[in-house]
Design a protein around this motif. Sequence first.
Motif, PDB file in Angstrom:
ATOM      1  N   GLY A  63      61.645 -37.742  10.613  1.00 53.01           N
ATOM      2  CA  GLY A  63      60.658 -37.322   9.634  1.00 53.01           C
ATOM      3  C   GLY A  63      59.465 -38.252   9.710  1.00 53.01           C
ATOM      4  N   VAL A  64      58.452 -37.946   8.942  1.00 46.97           N
ATOM      5  CA  VAL A  64      57.266 -38.801   8.930  1.00 46.97           C
ATOM      6  C   VAL A  64      56.983 -39.222   7.497  1.00 46.97           C
ATOM      7  CG1 VAL A  64      55.625 -36.863   8.793  1.00 46.97           C
ATOM      8  CG2 VAL A  64      54.883 -39.074   9.718  1.00 46.97           C
ATOM      9  N   GLY A  65      56.651 -40.515   7.346  1.00 46.41           N
ATOM     10  CA  GLY A  65      56.406 -41.059   6.024  1.00 46.41           C
ATOM     11  C   GLY A  65      55.010 -41.620   5.873  1.00 46.41           C
ATOM     12  N   THR A  66      54.746 -42.152   4.680  1.00 43.59           N
ATOM     13  CA  THR A  66      53.408 -42.585   4.279  1.00 43.59           C
ATOM     14  C   THR A  66      52.434 -41.436   4.476  1.00 43.59           C
ATOM     15  OG1 THR A  66      54.056 -44.759   5.165  1.00 43.59           O
ATOM     16  CG2 THR A  66      51.851 -44.576   4.258  1.00 43.59           C
ATOM     17  N   VAL A  67      52.880 -40.235   4.124  1.00 41.86           N
ATOM     18  CA  VAL A  67      52.041 -39.042   4.235  1.00 41.86           C
ATOM     19  C   VAL A  67      51.181 -38.949   2.983  1.00 41.86           C
ATOM     20  CG1 VAL A  67      52.000 -36.555   4.582  1.00 41.86           C
ATOM     21  CG2 VAL A  67      53.869 -37.910   5.552  1.00 41.86           C
ATOM     22  N   LEU A  68      49.874 -38.965   3.176  1.00 41.05           N
ATOM     23  CA  LEU A  68      48.945 -38.984   2.039  1.00 41.05           C
ATOM     24  C   LEU A  68      48.130 -37.712   1.898  1.00 41.05           C
ATOM     25  CD1 LEU A  68      47.597 -42.642   2.416  1.00 41.05           C
ATOM     26  CD2 LEU A  68      49.428 -41.832   0.920  1.00 41.05           C
ATOM     27  N   THR A  69      48.035 -36.913   2.958  1.00 40.46           N
ATOM     28  CA  THR A  69      47.188 -35.722   2.921  1.00 40.46           C
ATOM     29  C   THR A  69      47.929 -34.513   3.486  1.00 40.46           C
ATOM     30  OG1 THR A  69      46.258 -36.038   5.141  1.00 40.46           O
ATOM     31  CG2 THR A  69      45.153 -37.185   3.302  1.00 40.46           C
ATOM     32  N   ALA A  70      47.419 -33.330   3.171  1.00 41.49           N
ATOM     33  CA  ALA A  70      47.989 -32.098   3.715  1.00 41.49           C
ATOM     34  C   ALA A  70      47.829 -32.069   5.229  1.00 41.49           C
ATOM     35  CB  ALA A  70      47.306 -30.891   3.080  1.00 41.49           C
ATOM     36  N   GLU A  71      46.717 -32.582   5.720  1.00 41.60           N
ATOM     37  CA  GLU A  71      46.478 -32.590   7.164  1.00 41.60           C
ATOM     38  C   GLU A  71      47.516 -33.438   7.877  1.00 41.60           C
ATOM     39  OE1 GLU A  71      45.317 -33.985  10.973  1.00 41.60           O
ATOM     40  OE2 GLU A  71      45.288 -35.276   9.205  1.00 41.60           O
ATOM     41  N   GLN A  72      47.846 -34.597   7.316  1.00 40.65           N
ATOM     42  CA  GLN A  72      48.877 -35.438   7.907  1.00 40.65           C
ATOM     43  C   GLN A  72      50.232 -34.738   7.877  1.00 40.65           C
ATOM     44  OE1 GLN A  72      48.570 -39.091   5.606  1.00 40.65           O
ATOM     45  NE2 GLN A  72      47.471 -40.115   7.265  1.00 40.65           N
ATOM     46  N   ALA A  73      50.523 -34.056   6.790  1.00 38.60           N
ATOM     47  CA  ALA A  73      51.789 -33.327   6.671  1.00 38.60           C
ATOM     48  C   ALA A  73      51.898 -32.262   7.754  1.00 38.60           C
ATOM     49  CB  ALA A  73      51.906 -32.696   5.292  1.00 38.60           C
ATOM     50  N   GLU A  74      50.840 -31.479   7.902  1.00 33.77           N
ATOM     51  CA  GLU A  74      50.847 -30.394   8.878  1.00 33.77           C
ATOM     52  C   GLU A  74      50.923 -30.918  10.307  1.00 33.77           C
ATOM     53  OE1 GLU A  74      47.257 -28.571   7.649  1.00 33.77           O
ATOM     54  OE2 GLU A  74      48.153 -27.619   5.870  1.00 33.77           O
ATOM     55  N   ARG A  75      50.237 -32.031  10.556  1.00 34.77           N
ATOM     56  CA  ARG A  75      50.261 -32.626  11.897  1.00 34.77           C
ATOM     57  C   ARG A  75      51.656 -33.143  12.228  1.00 34.77           C
ATOM     58  NH1 ARG A  75      47.547 -37.765  12.971  1.00 34.77           N
ATOM     59  NH2 ARG A  75      46.530 -37.384  10.964  1.00 34.77           N
ATOM     60  N   GLY A  76      52.304 -33.769  11.246  1.00 37.43           N
ATOM     61  CA  GLY A  76      53.646 -34.275  11.477  1.00 37.43           C
ATOM     62  C   GLY A  76      54.644 -33.164  11.764  1.00 37.43           C
ATOM     63  N   VAL A  77      54.581 -32.101  10.983  1.00 38.88           N
ATOM     64  CA  VAL A  77      55.494 -30.973  11.178  1.00 38.88           C
ATOM     65  C   VAL A  77      55.261 -30.329  12.545  1.00 38.88           C
ATOM     66  CG1 VAL A  77      56.121 -28.676  10.356  1.00 38.88           C
ATOM     67  CG2 VAL A  77      55.769 -30.532   8.718  1.00 38.88           C
ATOM     68  N   ALA A  78      54.001 -30.246  12.952  1.00 44.44           N
ATOM     69  CA  ALA A  78      53.663 -29.607  14.221  1.00 44.44           C
ATOM     70  C   ALA A  78      54.282 -30.301  15.422  1.00 44.44           C
ATOM     71  CB  ALA A  78      52.137 -29.553  14.380  1.00 44.44           C
ATOM     72  N   VAL A  79      54.525 -31.612  15.298  1.00 44.50           N
ATOM     73  CA  VAL A  79      55.094 -32.346  16.432  1.00 44.50           C
ATOM     74  C   VAL A  79      56.587 -32.620  16.271  1.00 44.50           C
ATOM     75  CG1 VAL A  79      52.904 -33.399  17.071  1.00 44.50           C
ATOM     76  CG2 VAL A  79      54.405 -34.595  15.462  1.00 44.50           C
ATOM     77  N   GLY A  80      57.198 -32.047  15.229  1.00 43.40           N
ATOM     78  CA  GLY A  80      58.651 -32.126  15.136  1.00 43.40           C
ATOM     79  C   GLY A  80      59.254 -32.801  13.926  1.00 43.40           C
ATOM     80  N   ALA A  81      58.433 -33.284  12.990  1.00 39.22           N
ATOM     81  CA  ALA A  81      59.001 -33.892  11.786  1.00 39.22           C
ATOM     82  C   ALA A  81      59.757 -32.841  10.989  1.00 39.22           C
ATOM     83  CB  ALA A  81      57.902 -34.507  10.932  1.00 39.22           C
ATOM     84  N   SER A  82      61.004 -33.142  10.634  1.00 40.63           N
ATOM     85  CA  SER A  82      61.810 -32.172   9.886  1.00 40.63           C
ATOM     86  C   SER A  82      61.895 -32.501   8.405  1.00 40.63           C
ATOM     87  CB  SER A  82      63.218 -32.078  10.492  1.00 40.63           C
ATOM     88  OG  SER A  82      63.850 -33.345  10.486  1.00 40.63           O
ATOM     89  N   PHE A  83      61.266 -33.615   7.996  1.00 41.54           N
ATOM     90  CA  PHE A  83      61.118 -33.923   6.575  1.00 41.54           C
ATOM     91  C   PHE A  83      59.904 -34.832   6.416  1.00 41.54           C
ATOM     92  CE2 PHE A  83      63.942 -37.137   8.322  1.00 41.54           C
ATOM     93  CZ  PHE A  83      63.559 -38.331   7.729  1.00 41.54           C
TER      94      PHE A  83
END
Length: 210
Positions: A63-83
């Motif tokens: 997963g990816v943490g220290t997510v502060l923006t929607a753009e960061q969330a979407e970018r993380g999910v796009a490369v495989g973050a599952s949470f």
Amino acid sequence: MTSLAALHADRVIAVVRAPSIPDASALCAALAAGGIRWTEFTYTTPDVTNHLRHAAEAGHRVGVGTVLTAEQAERGVAVGASFLVTPGCRPEVAEAAKGAGVPVVLGALTPTEVARAVDLGAAAVKIFPARAFGPGYFKDLRGPYPGVPLVASGGVNAGNAAEFLGQGALAVCAGTDVVPPEAVAAGDWAEITRRARAFTEACGDARGEA
């Protein structure tokens, strides 16, 4: 979609903050060999999206943490973050997670913030920094919020992890106690496995109680 229900069995998330990660997949494999199968890479780590992609393509639960923006969330999910994990209540991240169909762990500290995180759709609520009030605070929070999954983050180590779990935390975050930046940067996977095993063994029977 990764179900956070699996944390009822694993109960430990390794949080990686390091200036250099030579092989993210090997790092995740080393953690898994020591009993930690959830790995959170953070946006404070350089080139984090490439690390996420590499580890996710190898089949690790990341997963990816220290997510502060929607753009960061979407970018993380796009490369495989599952949470996704945030340090505080971030409505835009919660909305992005919902749209992407991935669970989000929203950060909170006070009872009011816990309620806010639940209202925003958090799959679990990360109490950060957990060291601020200690393990007993989780027992206090379970009073008004008996059904809310709580994750202890910040100041958790092998010496107190079992107490956090025993007092009501669904899971704990293992940081530099398990993944010290210097060991990660050196690619010392045997040391990472040793630390992960020591941490999970220190949790003892508490790992089986959720």
